[in-house]
Design a protein around this motif. Sequence first.
Motif, short mmCIF file in Angstrom:
data_model
loop_
_atom_site.label_atom_id
_atom_site.label_comp_id
_atom_site.label_asym_id
_atom_site.label_seq_id
_atom_site.Cartn_x
_atom_site.Cartn_y
_atom_site.Cartn_z
N ILE A 47 29.89 112.71 6.87
CA ILE A 47 28.56 112.83 6.28
C ILE A 47 27.83 111.50 6.05
O ILE A 47 26.63 111.40 6.33
CB ILE A 47 28.64 113.62 4.96
CG1 ILE A 47 28.94 115.09 5.25
CG2 ILE A 47 27.36 113.50 4.16
CD1 ILE A 47 27.91 115.77 6.11
N PRO A 48 28.48 110.45 5.52
CA PRO A 48 27.72 109.22 5.21
C PRO A 48 26.96 108.63 6.40
O PRO A 48 25.90 108.02 6.21
CB PRO A 48 28.81 108.26 4.72
CG PRO A 48 29.87 109.14 4.16
CD PRO A 48 29.88 110.34 5.07
N LEU A 49 27.47 108.80 7.61
CA LEU A 49 26.84 108.19 8.77
C LEU A 49 25.38 108.62 8.93
O LEU A 49 24.48 107.79 8.98
CB LEU A 49 27.63 108.53 10.04
CG LEU A 49 28.96 107.78 10.18
CD1 LEU A 49 29.91 108.52 11.08
CD2 LEU A 49 28.71 106.38 10.70
N MET A 50 25.15 109.91 8.98
CA MET A 50 23.78 110.39 9.16
C MET A 50 23.07 110.63 7.82
O MET A 50 21.85 110.57 7.75
CB MET A 50 23.78 111.67 10.01
CG MET A 50 24.23 111.43 11.44
SD MET A 50 23.24 110.13 12.25
CE MET A 50 24.17 109.89 13.77
N GLY A 51 23.84 110.89 6.77
CA GLY A 51 23.24 111.11 5.46
C GLY A 51 22.49 109.89 4.95
O GLY A 51 21.38 109.99 4.42
N LEU A 52 23.09 108.73 5.11
CA LEU A 52 22.44 107.50 4.66
C LEU A 52 21.24 107.16 5.53
O LEU A 52 20.24 106.63 5.05
CB LEU A 52 23.44 106.34 4.68
CG LEU A 52 24.51 106.38 3.59
CD1 LEU A 52 25.55 105.30 3.83
CD2 LEU A 52 23.89 106.22 2.22
N LEU A 53 21.33 107.47 6.81
CA LEU A 53 20.19 107.22 7.69
C LEU A 53 18.98 108.05 7.28
O LEU A 53 17.86 107.55 7.17
CB LEU A 53 20.55 107.53 9.15
CG LEU A 53 21.42 106.53 9.90
CD1 LEU A 53 21.65 106.99 11.32
CD2 LEU A 53 20.78 105.14 9.90
N SER A 54 19.19 109.35 7.05
CA SER A 54 18.07 110.22 6.71
C SER A 54 17.50 109.92 5.34
O SER A 54 16.30 110.08 5.11
CB SER A 54 18.52 111.70 6.77
OG SER A 54 19.54 111.95 5.82
N GLY A 55 18.35 109.44 4.41
CA GLY A 55 17.89 109.21 3.06
C GLY A 55 17.29 107.84 2.79
O GLY A 55 16.34 107.72 2.02
N PHE A 56 17.84 106.80 3.44
CA PHE A 56 17.47 105.45 3.03
C PHE A 56 17.05 104.51 4.15
O PHE A 56 16.55 103.41 3.89
CB PHE A 56 18.63 104.80 2.27
CG PHE A 56 19.04 105.56 1.04
CD1 PHE A 56 18.32 105.47 -0.13
CD2 PHE A 56 20.16 106.40 1.08
CE1 PHE A 56 18.69 106.18 -1.25
CE2 PHE A 56 20.55 107.12 -0.04
CZ PHE A 56 19.81 107.01 -1.21
#
Length: 448
Positions: free
Chosen positions: A26-35
Amino acid sequence: MSGKSKEQKVSIVEKMGLFMVCAGNIPLMGLLSGFFMIYYTNVVGLEPAALATLFLISKVVDGISDPIMGYFLDKFPVTKMGKFRPMLILGTIICVINYILLWFGAVWSPVGKYVIVYVTYLLLGWTFDIMDISKNSLLPVMTTDDKERNSLSLFNALGSMIGGAVIGVLGPVIVADGKLESYYVLIFGSMALTLVLSISGALSVKERVEFRENNEEKYSLKEMLQFLRYKPIWAAFAATLIVGTGSSIAGGAGAYFYTYVLGDMKLMSGVSVIGLIASLVGIVMGPYLANRFGKKKVYLTAVIISTALNLLRLLDVTSMILIYISALIGGVAGGWMVPVNTSIQADNTTYVQYKTGKRAEAAIASLTSFVSKVAQGLGGAIPGYVIAAYGFVTGASVQPESINTGIILCALILPLIFGILGLLIFGTQYTLDQKAVIEMDAKINRNN
């Protein structure tokens, strides 16, 4: 490949392994979309429209590689570790290295910032395929039992939801000051977690469904693309594309919404905590609701609730009470939607076998990944173009008032429109309701 397994029961250790794999992903794309957008506009100083173009081009181009990667992964030989676990581990290591370069390469190099961002973003998409498609292919080969699949979908969803919630809660707190050093903590810390969880999880699961090579079960790349002609397949993908685009637009605008409309990014963390608790409740409910009412009805109900909540928030966009209510109710609905989505993908894999006699776990996983990436590309690009059109000034501490209108458009109105469209398509075109799934599984079991 035989559709039957010697043993259908999946141990709790394997279920926790799948949980870790999904949480680490999750962190790979989650951080991209959020920040990613707010980091590169406010910290690095790049233009939002240029970043929007990057999201759009890279996701579409990258998505084209997904079916090809899925095709080759289905052709990958079965090793002692299985077919998909070795590639999952390899993909994780490659992705983490490139991910760090994506975030900080443009900071470390004094020239060519746009080139570095574009190249590393494209490379991330291609290398992420190895990790993500392998991860998405695990559930269908761990068991063929429908109830076990629903149970695995629960752990899959829990991993995805908790991984996303940790990012959602800690991310805004860590980077609220907007300093580069804070992003170092967030990115390097999350990537260490990704390595540990993904590799440990991959070593803990077992690919239980046996593979038997024969010419009848092999498929060509052309045949793989022809899977899209089946109504349940394209209907599910169309709904995923539309609903996912709306969700990505809201996610991409989230950091801007809390920073500029509400004036405090840290409020985002509190909302994430409420959403996390609610989502955990929803995730536990998901398999039960799917078994009781069928996945199609549960999916539709979740989209209806999400759409209605966006409409409710338009009554007062700055009301924290309405935001908390939406986080609570929407969290429950979004929670049960996660395992249902995973199980629907497994059903679509089985449907291809039912119609063609060919098993293609990686093919369906890769096509799903392709659609999701196009949705992320569109959803990530639209906020950039919108805030640029409404006068966003890169690097400025104070933005023109017009920016808030564009942010609200992205955070609430566009997701509302996309949700309604996705609801109509899935509700009218997806044919694998509970009765159809039972009949399909029974016929396949008789043939085997």
